[in-house]
Design a protein around this motif. Structure first.
Motif, PDB file in Angstrom:
ATOM      1  N   UNK A  60     -18.502 -27.370  28.944  1.00 57.44           N
ATOM      2  CA  UNK A  60     -19.190 -28.507  29.578  1.00 57.44           C
ATOM      3  C   UNK A  60     -18.222 -29.439  30.306  1.00 57.44           C
ATOM      4  N   UNK A  61     -16.965 -28.984  30.504  1.00 59.36           N
ATOM      5  CA  UNK A  61     -15.955 -29.765  31.246  1.00 59.36           C
ATOM      6  C   UNK A  61     -15.724 -31.150  30.655  1.00 59.36           C
ATOM      7  N   UNK A  62     -15.519 -31.188  29.353  1.00 57.69           N
ATOM      8  CA  UNK A  62     -15.242 -32.463  28.681  1.00 57.69           C
ATOM      9  C   UNK A  62     -13.799 -32.486  28.184  1.00 57.69           C
ATOM     10  N   UNK A  63     -13.251 -33.699  28.055  1.00 61.68           N
ATOM     11  CA  UNK A  63     -11.986 -33.866  27.336  1.00 61.68           C
ATOM     12  C   UNK A  63     -12.333 -34.074  25.862  1.00 61.68           C
ATOM     13  N   UNK A  64     -11.512 -33.493  24.975  1.00 63.11           N
ATOM     14  CA  UNK A  64     -11.813 -33.508  23.542  1.00 63.11           C
ATOM     15  C   UNK A  64     -10.552 -33.824  22.740  1.00 63.11           C
ATOM     16  N   UNK A  65     -10.698 -34.703  21.747  1.00 63.96           N
ATOM     17  CA  UNK A  65      -9.643 -34.976  20.777  1.00 63.96           C
ATOM     18  C   UNK A  65     -10.083 -34.420  19.424  1.00 63.96           C
ATOM     19  N   UNK A  66      -9.278 -33.540  18.828  1.00 61.90           N
ATOM     20  CA  UNK A  66      -9.624 -32.976  17.524  1.00 61.90           C
ATOM     21  C   UNK A  66      -8.464 -33.178  16.562  1.00 61.90           C
ATOM     22  N   UNK A  67      -8.712 -33.946  15.502  1.00 64.41           N
ATOM     23  CA  UNK A  67      -7.726 -34.025  14.428  1.00 64.41           C
ATOM     24  C   UNK A  67      -8.089 -32.962  13.400  1.00 64.41           C
ATOM     25  N   UNK A  68      -7.188 -32.012  13.197  1.00 65.52           N
ATOM     26  CA  UNK A  68      -7.443 -30.910  12.261  1.00 65.52           C
ATOM     27  C   UNK A  68      -6.475 -31.038  11.097  1.00 65.52           C
ATOM     28  N   UNK A  69      -7.009 -31.322   9.920  1.00 62.12           N
ATOM     29  CA  UNK A  69      -6.187 -31.516   8.730  1.00 62.12           C
ATOM     30  C   UNK A  69      -5.313 -30.309   8.434  1.00 62.12           C
ATOM     31  N   UNK A  70      -4.200 -30.551   7.719  1.00 62.75           N
ATOM     32  CA  UNK A  70      -3.275 -29.468   7.365  1.00 62.75           C
ATOM     33  C   UNK A  70      -4.035 -28.342   6.665  1.00 62.75           C
ATOM     34  N   UNK A  71      -3.776 -27.108   7.087  1.00 66.22           N
ATOM     35  CA  UNK A  71      -4.425 -25.962   6.455  1.00 66.22           C
ATOM     36  C   UNK A  71      -5.700 -25.515   7.142  1.00 66.22           C
ATOM     37  N   UNK A  80     -10.395 -30.255  34.477  1.00 69.79           N
ATOM     38  CA  UNK A  80     -11.808 -30.216  34.086  1.00 69.79           C
ATOM     39  C   UNK A  80     -11.985 -30.497  32.598  1.00 69.79           C
ATOM     40  N   UNK A  81     -11.112 -29.878  31.790  1.00 74.76           N
ATOM     41  CA  UNK A  81     -11.231 -30.061  30.344  1.00 74.76           C
ATOM     42  C   UNK A  81      -9.856 -29.999  29.705  1.00 74.76           C
ATOM     43  N   UNK A  82      -9.527 -31.051  28.959  1.00 68.35           N
ATOM     44  CA  UNK A  82      -8.269 -31.082  28.217  1.00 68.35           C
ATOM     45  C   UNK A  82      -8.602 -31.294  26.749  1.00 68.35           C
ATOM     46  N   UNK A  83      -8.159 -30.361  25.908  1.00 68.82           N
ATOM     47  CA  UNK A  83      -8.367 -30.462  24.464  1.00 68.82           C
ATOM     48  C   UNK A  83      -7.042 -30.872  23.844  1.00 68.82           C
ATOM     49  N   UNK A  84      -7.050 -31.995  23.134  1.00 65.08           N
ATOM     50  CA  UNK A  84      -5.843 -32.480  22.458  1.00 65.08           C
ATOM     51  C   UNK A  84      -6.051 -32.330  20.957  1.00 65.08           C
ATOM     52  N   UNK A  85      -5.112 -31.662  20.289  1.00 69.82           N
ATOM     53  CA  UNK A  85      -5.273 -31.477  18.844  1.00 69.82           C
ATOM     54  C   UNK A  85      -3.961 -31.691  18.106  1.00 69.82           C
ATOM     55  N   UNK A  86      -4.078 -32.099  16.847  1.00 70.25           N
ATOM     56  CA  UNK A  86      -2.916 -32.345  15.982  1.00 70.25           C
ATOM     57  C   UNK A  86      -3.471 -32.642  14.588  1.00 70.25           C
ATOM     58  N   UNK A  87      -2.593 -32.610  13.600  1.00 68.78           N
ATOM     59  CA  UNK A  87      -3.018 -33.002  12.249  1.00 68.78           C
ATOM     60  C   UNK A  87      -3.001 -34.519  12.105  1.00 68.78           C
ATOM     61  N   UNK A  88      -2.411 -35.230  13.087  1.00 73.06           N
ATOM     62  CA  UNK A  88      -2.293 -36.690  12.968  1.00 73.06           C
ATOM     63  C   UNK A  88      -2.614 -37.368  14.297  1.00 73.06           C
ATOM     64  N   UNK A  89      -3.884 -37.632  14.531  1.00 77.61           N
ATOM     65  CA  UNK A  89      -4.291 -38.353  15.741  1.00 77.61           C
ATOM     66  C   UNK A  89      -4.998 -39.664  15.414  1.00 77.61           C
ATOM     67  N   UNK A  90      -5.502 -39.802  14.186  1.00 85.15           N
ATOM     68  CA  UNK A  90      -6.311 -40.991  13.847  1.00 85.15           C
ATOM     69  C   UNK A  90      -5.517 -41.994  13.031  1.00 85.15           C
ATOM     70  N   UNK A  91      -5.977 -43.231  13.107  1.00 85.56           N
ATOM     71  CA  UNK A  91      -5.484 -44.314  12.259  1.00 85.56           C
ATOM     72  C   UNK A  91      -6.707 -44.893  11.560  1.00 85.56           C
TER      73      UNK A  91
END
Length: 937
Positions: free
Chosen positions: A277-288, A682-693
């Motif tokens: 759907x051509x969206x930018x997305x932030x995904x925090x994915x916990x360890x494991x 068009x779409x950028x997916x950003x991911x890491x185990x540490x993006x939120x506060x």
């Protein structure tokens, strides 16, 4: 050729024979005619106590050697074995020095025969090995090695290694052996006769051709590259979400017990939806969570379905390699269609074959490391298809040699180069065109962005892993740096007319060709001396101003930063700096003008030049381009000013008087990223185990400039059961650092670390925020440790990279690892090797950091709180990274100690705990915590 090799390994009471250390065990293996024919081993009574550290390391106790023979009683047997043989060991200087010392003490002559060091031979013939420690090589080559650090086992494995290496040496192509032959003379190992024998065997053999995997080109033997890139056939791609169950079935069939986790499925769905759907997305994915596979699968399906290239970017080259070597294999076994992956790195990662060919012919001032590097590369070229420096394990001095032979834009002559069809860099770029997945790194992603997207093939979708580094990497690549060392390297390369460096070589070429440029060369020589003097003076004056302004004491450790404003330079010191910069500018312009004049004269007759002459001129042009670039940086840093940038100088009080470093970086990158990156894709997916506060993405959204893009945010919880696997402990007996002096605080943390280590039996990682404190704590703890009950490993104190220190830590049963900076993330120590993590202080940025100061000022200007909107979120993300070092699998258990009382004693401190997964928190005096810890463990 003498075909008898005696392989020896010893265990000792210490490292230095001359200081009285003795042998406690010997293992000896005789190799003849390509096979092991005899073995001998014995414990040896050293006639002294074995230190506890050695007992722990080797498993050899005092009791085991009490009734063993002394060395003098077995010396005749050892001498008999060595008669007429090569002495072989894995690190000959160590083993031979002890054998010679023991022989001397026993009344015998020294051994004077030839030696072979299997470390050196492994470096030559296994140039891609990660480590040359014996147990690592045994693991890599699948040798059985059940008792490392016991001489009988180690000597057997060393003998197997020797046989393997000699066979490999014999199999090398004739041309490669002939090129190695003169180099071997500078090796420590006596390999000349062996190589000569193999060359003669090949010359007298009927079969001289290389196998079909290799080719000879311009006097180099290379592994053949598949030059033609086939596009994968079109595949009918179903809806990815409908395919997940089928994918899981295939995974279970191919990889026993492999199950897609719920978090993985969830993440796959979010990424598939964002790409479609051509969206930018932030995904925090916990360890494991298994995020690599969770983004690779939907990313690959999208790329195949829409016949486009999708870019995957990582922060570290290590993760880049992991995706290629581990995850791509899983994908190939999992998806029902073929696909193509390409890895693309910065240009300096690739070997330039033209430069290497020239360097092979150039023997001026070849020291040991350079000769070894050349020899390693010759062997590596028969194996590598990529020519990527990450694959080869060069010696420390080889890094300087690599700078001379790496690919770069300034010296590249493109299609005019004889090597163009085999150029590693251009092959990598060609493979990237039309690839379904292009794996790159943040550094190249932003270099591409700053160079008008000329490096990476056109793409509209990108998945950015380790995305919490994005702001920092963007800031680095949009900034400027200058230091004396960069100029000094250029001056060393160019030299003078009278030294065996570039200018002398070019002057000789000019004389060979009968050109009349003597005056130009002499003027250039003089001007370079003047410029060198002014550059040195410039950096010395900068050093003096900073040291005076900041009153830096000579006993201070590490670099000190001083922020400055080029438009407000005032005072006598700054005026002197401005004057010297203008002189640098004047001499630089004259030097560059003369260099161009000389280059232009050679360009007029380029058709008459030999290959070697062309190489010298190309190097000269490269230095011209580099000098012009360095001069431009210095002018920008000291004579120009942009209010959107922060400028600072760093000096090391203990360094040389010209050891000065100038920097400028953009204060904010949000607007730049929004305009040049996020709005273009068009779409950028950003991911890491540490993006939120505190479970919010607000901080990262603001810092990266995503506020106007309607970005989607998702959190995937870790599958680990933190409530059962982790205890968070906060000792109330450790004082607040503000209430005591540093010496008392360090004493308290050191005593506490020692008390905890006695419960956990070491297996502890201690994270500091200051190297100075780490160093002081390390040496104080060392003094407290009795009978060497713990092995201490300290970043910046114990030699080696982060990876090497981590390997050493895993090797010992009772070890404590002190780390700062890079150890807060990217360190993976699963299982029982790590049971305890100590966070000494909450990881706030130092308030005197110039970039942090400038960002704080910007926030104040718009009525924001620098602490709440910058300092605290930064520290929480760093804290989460540190916390993540402990639990790396579902079976791990461990405890996290936080020594910083602010975590519960301040209102903001609770934000750190709220940002962690649900874990039991215990806040009590240390002795009570230790009692609970003992029971829990």
């Amino acid at each position: 050729m003498n075909d008898k090799f005696v392989v020896i390994d010893i265990e000792t009471t210490g490292n230095v024979a001359k200081k009285g250390d003795r042998i406690i065990q010997i293992g000896l293996v005789v190799v003849e005619n390509g096979e092991i024919i005899e073995q001998f081993s014995s414990f040896i009574n050293p006639e002294q106590e074995i230190p506890a550290f050695i007992q722990q390391f080797t498993g050899i106790t005092n009791e085991m050697v009490t009734d063993a023979p002394t060395f003098s009683s077995i010396a005749p047997k050892v001498m008999e074995y060595l008669n007429g043989a090569y002495f072989v060991a894995h690190n000959v200087p160590f083993d031979l020095s002890f054998i010679q010392n023991e022989l001397e003490m026993s009344g015998y002559d020294h051994f004077f025969g030839p030696t072979i060091d299997t470390v050196e031979l492994s470096r030559l013939l296994l140039p891609t090995a990660e480590s040359y420690k014996l147990y690592h090589l045994a693991e890599q080559l699948n040798f059985e090695h059940d008792r490392p650090h016991q001489a009988d086992s180690d000597s057997e494995v060393t003998a197997e290694l020797l046989l393997f290496l000699i066979k490999k040496l014999k199999k090398l192509p004739l041309l490669t052996l002939q090129q190695l032959k003169p180099m071997i003379k500078k090796f420590d190992s006596a390999l000349e006769v062996i190589i000569e024998t193999f060359i003669n065997d090949k010359l007298t053999s009927a079969i001289l051709k290389n196998d079909g995997q290799l080719e000879e080109f311009r006097q180099l033997v290379l592994k053949k590259q598949e030059l033609k890139i086939e596009h994968e056939p079109y595949a009918e791609i179903e809806n990815f979400q409908d395919e997940i169950n089928e994918i899981e079935t295939r995974l279970l069939k191919k990889f026993d017990r492999f199950k897609i986790r719920e978090g993985q499925k969830e993440m796959m769905g979010y990424i598939d939806d964002a790409l479609s759907t051509n969206q930018h997305l932030l995904v925090e994915a916990g360890t494991g969570t298994g995020k690599s596979l969770a983004y690779l699968l939907p990313g690959l399906y999208y790329a195949k379905k829409y016949e486009t290239s999708l870019v995957i970017s990582t922060h570290t080259v290590q993760l880049q390699q992991q995706l290629l070597e581990r995850d791509m294999k899983i994908l190939k076994e999992t998806v029902p269609f073929s696909f193509r992956t390409a890895v693309l790195k910065g240009r300096s990662h690739y070997l330039c074959l033209r430069k290497f060919e020239q360097k092979l012919l150039d023997h001026f001032d070849d020291n040991y490391d350079i000769v070894l590097s050349k020899a390693q590369i010759l062997v590596w070229l028969t194996e590598t298809e990529d020519g990527d420096v990450e694959q080869i394990n060069l010696p420390s001095g080889g890094k300087v040699f690599w700078n001379e032979v790496q690919s770069d834009a300034t010296t590249c002559i493109g299609k005019h180069c004889s090597w163009f069809s085999r150029c590693f860099y251009h092959q990598a770029r060609n493979r990237a065109y039309g690839a379904d997945l292009i794996i790159t790194n943040h550094a190249l992603l932003f270099t591409d962005m700053t160079q008008d997207h000329q490096l990476i093939p056109s793409y509209k979708q990108v998945i950015v892993d380790e995305a919490h580094h994005m702001e920092e990497v963007a800031s680095d690549f949009l900034g400027i740096k200058s230091d004396y060392f960069s100029f000094s390297q250029l001056f060393s390369r160019i030299g003078t007319i009278h030294t065996n460096d570039l200018l002398h070589k070019l002057f000789s070429v000019h004389e060979e060709l009968g050109l009349n440029l003597h005056t130009s060369f002499e003027s250039l020589d003089d001007l370079l001396n003047d410029l060198k003097f002014e550059i040195d003076d410039c950096y010395r004056q900068l050093y003096a101003v900073v040291v005076n302004k900041m009153s830096v004491a000579k006993n201070e450790v590490g670099r000190k930063s001083f922020r400055y404003f080029p438009n407000e330079m005032g005072g006598e010191g700054w005026r002197g700096i401005q004057e010297v910069v203008y002189r640098v500018q004047m001499f630089s312009n004259e030097v560059l003008k003369l260099m161009k004049k000389i280059s232009d004269e050679f360009s007029l007759i380029e058709d008459e030049l030999t290959f070697l002459q062309t190489g010298v001129i190309t190097q000269f042009k490269s230095v011209h381009a580099s000098l012009s670039e360095e001069k431009g940086k210095l002018e920008e840093l000291l004579l120009q000013y942009d209010p959107n940038y922060v400028y600072w100088i760093e000096v090391d009080a203990k360094g040389a008087r010209n050891a000065t470093f100038l920097y400028c970086k953009p204060i904010e990158v949000a607007d730049i990223l929004a305009e040049t990156f996020f709005s273009k894709k068009s779409s950028i997916v950003l991911t890491s185990a540490t993006l939120t506060v505190k479970n919010s993405f607000n901080y990262i959204v603001k810092r990266l400039g995503l506020g106007d893009f309607g970005v989607t945010t998702k959190m995937i919880e870790s599958p680990f059961n933190y409530e059962e696997q982790v205890q968070l402990m906060i000792p109330t007996t450790i004082p607040n650092i503000k209430d005591v002096d540093e010496k008392e605080y360090i004493y308290e943390i050191v005593i506490s670390i020692l008390d905890i280590a006695r419960i956990t039996r070491g297996r502890m990682l201690v994270l500091f925020t200051s190297y100075d404190m780490l160093r002081k704590a390390f040496y104080e703890l060392k003094d407290f440790i009795t009978n060497e009950e713990f092995i201490l490993i300290g970043q910046g104190i114990t030699s080696g990279s982060r990876a090497k220190l981590t390997k050493n830590f895993k090797q010992f049963d009772q070890a404590i690892l002190f780390g700062t900076s890079s150890f807060w993330e990217g360190v993976d120590i699963p299982g029982e090797d790590l049971s305890c993590l100590v966070i000494v202080r909450l990881p706030f940025s130092p308030p005197d950091n110039p970039v942090f100061q400038a960002k704080s000022e910007k926030l104040k200007e718009i009525g924001k709180s620098p602490f709440m909107d910058l300092s605290l979120p930064q520290a929480i993300i760093r804290f989460k990274q540190g916390f993540g070092r402990l639990i790396r699998s579902t079976n791990d258990r461990g405890v996290v100690f936080v020594f910083d009382r602010r975590i519960t004693g301040t209102r903001y401190g609770k934000s750190f705990i709220q940002s962690l997964p649900e874990v039991p928190v215990h806040e009590k005096p240390l002795h009570k915590l230790l009692y609970e810890l003992k029971n829990w463990l």
